[in-house]
Design a protein around this motif. Structure first.
Motif, PDB file in Angstrom:
ATOM      1  N   ALA A  47     -13.501 -14.476   9.207  1.00 52.79           N
ATOM      2  CA  ALA A  47     -15.034 -13.905   9.254  1.00 52.79           C
ATOM      3  C   ALA A  47     -15.195 -12.949  10.172  1.00 52.79           C
ATOM      4  O   ALA A  47     -15.921 -12.033  10.415  1.00 52.79           O
ATOM      5  CB  ALA A  47     -16.041 -15.004   9.358  1.00 52.79           C
ATOM      6  N   GLN A  48     -14.085 -12.898  11.148  1.00 50.26           N
ATOM      7  CA  GLN A  48     -14.166 -11.947  12.224  1.00 50.26           C
ATOM      8  C   GLN A  48     -13.354 -10.599  11.763  1.00 50.26           C
ATOM      9  O   GLN A  48     -13.310  -9.581  12.620  1.00 50.26           O
ATOM     10  CB  GLN A  48     -13.283 -12.461  13.462  1.00 50.26           C
ATOM     11  N   MET A  49     -12.935 -10.507  10.477  1.00 52.31           N
ATOM     12  CA  MET A  49     -11.980  -9.249   9.946  1.00 52.31           C
ATOM     13  C   MET A  49     -12.740  -8.608   8.797  1.00 52.31           C
ATOM     14  O   MET A  49     -13.065  -9.584   7.870  1.00 52.31           O
ATOM     15  CB  MET A  49     -10.597  -9.633   9.845  1.00 52.31           C
ATOM     16  N   ALA A  50     -12.422  -7.134   8.899  1.00 51.00           N
ATOM     17  CA  ALA A  50     -13.268  -6.737   7.812  1.00 51.00           C
ATOM     18  C   ALA A  50     -12.293  -6.510   6.406  1.00 51.00           C
ATOM     19  O   ALA A  50     -11.008  -6.478   6.759  1.00 51.00           O
ATOM     20  CB  ALA A  50     -13.841  -5.252   8.049  1.00 51.00           C
ATOM     21  N   PRO A  51     -12.763  -6.400   5.122  1.00 47.91           N
ATOM     22  CA  PRO A  51     -11.758  -6.220   4.264  1.00 47.91           C
ATOM     23  C   PRO A  51     -11.227  -4.781   4.206  1.00 47.91           C
ATOM     24  O   PRO A  51     -11.699  -3.754   5.028  1.00 47.91           O
ATOM     25  CB  PRO A  51     -12.690  -6.206   2.857  1.00 47.91           C
ATOM     26  N   ILE A  52     -10.006  -4.465   3.287  1.00 47.26           N
ATOM     27  CA  ILE A  52      -9.638  -3.403   3.329  1.00 47.26           C
ATOM     28  C   ILE A  52      -9.980  -2.765   1.781  1.00 47.26           C
ATOM     29  O   ILE A  52      -9.753  -3.490   0.905  1.00 47.26           O
ATOM     30  CB  ILE A  52      -7.928  -3.158   3.222  1.00 47.26           C
ATOM     31  N   TYR A  53     -10.696  -1.581   1.572  1.00 50.15           N
ATOM     32  CA  TYR A  53     -11.050  -0.790   0.311  1.00 50.15           C
ATOM     33  C   TYR A  53      -9.838   0.412   0.111  1.00 50.15           C
ATOM     34  O   TYR A  53      -9.787   1.243   1.034  1.00 50.15           O
ATOM     35  CB  TYR A  53     -12.380  -0.452   0.401  1.00 50.15           C
ATOM     36  N   THR A  54      -9.397   0.243  -1.146  1.00 49.18           N
ATOM     37  CA  THR A  54      -8.382   1.296  -1.300  1.00 49.18           C
ATOM     38  C   THR A  54      -8.284   1.651  -2.873  1.00 49.18           C
ATOM     39  O   THR A  54      -9.052   0.768  -3.714  1.00 49.18           O
ATOM     40  CB  THR A  54      -7.012   0.947  -0.948  1.00 49.18           C
ATOM     41  N   GLU A  55      -7.878   2.931  -3.241  1.00 51.82           N
ATOM     42  CA  GLU A  55      -7.706   2.980  -4.772  1.00 51.82           C
ATOM     43  C   GLU A  55      -6.905   2.149  -5.198  1.00 51.82           C
ATOM     44  O   GLU A  55      -5.752   1.791  -4.737  1.00 51.82           O
ATOM     45  CB  GLU A  55      -7.242   4.339  -4.820  1.00 51.82           C
TER      46      GLU A  55
ATOM     47  N   LEU B 158       0.886  -0.975  -0.032  1.00 54.22           N
ATOM     48  CA  LEU B 158      -0.114   0.097  -0.054  1.00 54.22           C
ATOM     49  C   LEU B 158       0.950   1.260  -0.092  1.00 54.22           C
ATOM     50  O   LEU B 158       1.646   1.371   0.913  1.00 54.22           O
ATOM     51  CB  LEU B 158      -1.016  -0.026   1.191  1.00 54.22           C
ATOM     52  N   LYS B 159       0.920   1.921  -1.194  1.00 55.97           N
ATOM     53  CA  LYS B 159       1.851   2.908  -1.386  1.00 55.97           C
ATOM     54  C   LYS B 159       1.912   4.005  -0.575  1.00 55.97           C
ATOM     55  O   LYS B 159       2.840   4.753   0.306  1.00 55.97           O
ATOM     56  CB  LYS B 159       1.690   3.562  -2.813  1.00 55.97           C
ATOM     57  N   THR B 160       0.516   4.471  -0.185  1.00 55.34           N
ATOM     58  CA  THR B 160       0.384   5.597   0.641  1.00 55.34           C
ATOM     59  C   THR B 160       0.728   5.430   2.196  1.00 55.34           C
ATOM     60  O   THR B 160       1.311   6.159   2.849  1.00 55.34           O
ATOM     61  CB  THR B 160      -1.180   6.423   0.863  1.00 55.34           C
ATOM     62  N   GLU B 161       0.235   4.282   2.629  1.00 57.94           N
ATOM     63  CA  GLU B 161       0.567   4.064   3.878  1.00 57.94           C
ATOM     64  C   GLU B 161       1.851   3.302   4.216  1.00 57.94           C
ATOM     65  O   GLU B 161       2.448   3.168   5.324  1.00 57.94           O
ATOM     66  CB  GLU B 161      -0.482   2.818   4.541  1.00 57.94           C
TER      67      GLU B 161
ATOM     68  N   SER C 193      -4.765   2.819  -7.718  1.00 55.74           N
ATOM     69  CA  SER C 193      -3.635   3.377  -7.723  1.00 55.74           C
ATOM     70  C   SER C 193      -2.715   3.362  -6.559  1.00 55.74           C
ATOM     71  O   SER C 193      -1.577   3.589  -6.923  1.00 55.74           O
ATOM     72  CB  SER C 193      -3.685   4.904  -8.119  1.00 55.74           C
ATOM     73  N   ASN C 194      -3.286   3.195  -5.599  1.00 55.82           N
ATOM     74  CA  ASN C 194      -2.469   2.911  -4.310  1.00 55.82           C
ATOM     75  C   ASN C 194      -1.979   1.571  -3.954  1.00 55.82           C
ATOM     76  O   ASN C 194      -1.268   1.281  -2.946  1.00 55.82           O
ATOM     77  CB  ASN C 194      -3.506   3.459  -3.071  1.00 55.82           C
ATOM     78  N   VAL C 195      -2.348   0.589  -4.804  1.00 55.94           N
ATOM     79  CA  VAL C 195      -1.758  -0.975  -4.650  1.00 55.94           C
ATOM     80  C   VAL C 195      -0.939  -1.363  -5.663  1.00 55.94           C
ATOM     81  O   VAL C 195      -1.059  -1.021  -6.775  1.00 55.94           O
ATOM     82  CB  VAL C 195      -3.217  -1.787  -4.583  1.00 55.94           C
ATOM     83  N   GLU C 196       0.247  -2.080  -5.044  1.00 54.15           N
ATOM     84  CA  GLU C 196       1.170  -2.451  -5.849  1.00 54.15           C
ATOM     85  C   GLU C 196       1.184  -3.898  -5.453  1.00 54.15           C
ATOM     86  O   GLU C 196       1.704  -4.130  -4.495  1.00 54.15           O
ATOM     87  CB  GLU C 196       2.692  -1.849  -5.775  1.00 54.15           C
TER      88      GLU C 196
END
Length: 218
Positions: free
Chosen positions: A192-200, A165-168, A202-205
């Motif tokens: 099932a106990q954890m939520a997904p991560i949503y991001t742009e 995650l580029k920004t983070e 362009s922020n993902v490599e």
């Protein structure tokens, strides 16, 4: 030594081959419903009957407490290990920071790990990461396990990937999905106990796809 064809029915051979190919392609075991669909089986009970036979004969192990709890037993590949670089840790939970993207360069690794030949085959740029966290536990990946990765820059929807995650400036291990609407990516845990991560997007490599797992034995 008996041949596989001497101990398994044609259907059981087909199921075993399907499991092997599925693990090789996606890096995780198939669910029973995947097996039913992929092997043209009439019901989950029929699939379960044949899986029990494969387990009795020692071709697989089953972990009934998790949804994809099928583990291949491959004595041949375990007897002929291959050495790959161990590139550090990857988070299967909340993303954890890593120093910089040079961390992923296999030539920088001083540590190595032995893996089954089947995890490598004719793949290039294979490396290993030690898992921290439990977000992928339903995919048979737990804290302390080692995931075997192939360095790639893109993956198909549903594949497990090491993502930067580029920004983070953080790395995480999740299933990768491109959302149909908008320019978003969903990084989906297998817990099932954890939520997904949503991001742009362009922020993902994408840094690699999972091709195998070495489980820590407690």
């Amino acid at each position: 030594m008996a041949k596989i064809s001497d101990t398994l029915s044609a259907r059981q051979e087909k199921i075993l081959e399907f499991i092997q190919n599925y693990v090789k392609k996606y890096g995780i075991p198939p669910s029973i419903r995947d097996i039913v669909a992929g092997c043209s089986i009439s019901s989950t009970s029929v699939a379960d009957y044949n899986l029990k036979h494969l387990e009795r004969l020692g071709f697989i192990r089953r972990h009934h407490e998790i949804s994809r709890g099928i583990e291949l037993v491959d004595k041949v590949s375990r007897a002929c290990p291959v050495t790959v670089p161990l590139m550090g840790r990857i988070a299967a939970g909340r993303p954890i920071p890593v120093p910089d993207t040079e961390t992923w360069n296999a030539s920088n690794s001083a540590e190595t790990v032995e893996v089954p030949q089947a995890f490598v085959d004719d793949r290039k740029d294979v490396y290993a990461l030690k898992v921290k966290g439990t977000s992928m536990i339903d995919a048979l990946i737990n804290d302390g396990d080692v995931v075997i990765m192939q360095a790639v820059q893109s993956v198909d929807n549903g594949e497990m990937a090491a993502v930067w995650l580029k920004t983070e400036k953080e790395a995480t291990l999740k299933r990768f999905y491109k959302e149909k609407r908008g320019n978003k990516v969903r990084l989906q845990p297998a817990n099932a106990q954890m939520a997904p991560i949503y991001t742009e997007a362009s922020n993902v490599e994408v840094q690699g796809r999972v091709v195998g797992v070495i489980r820590k034995l407690v």
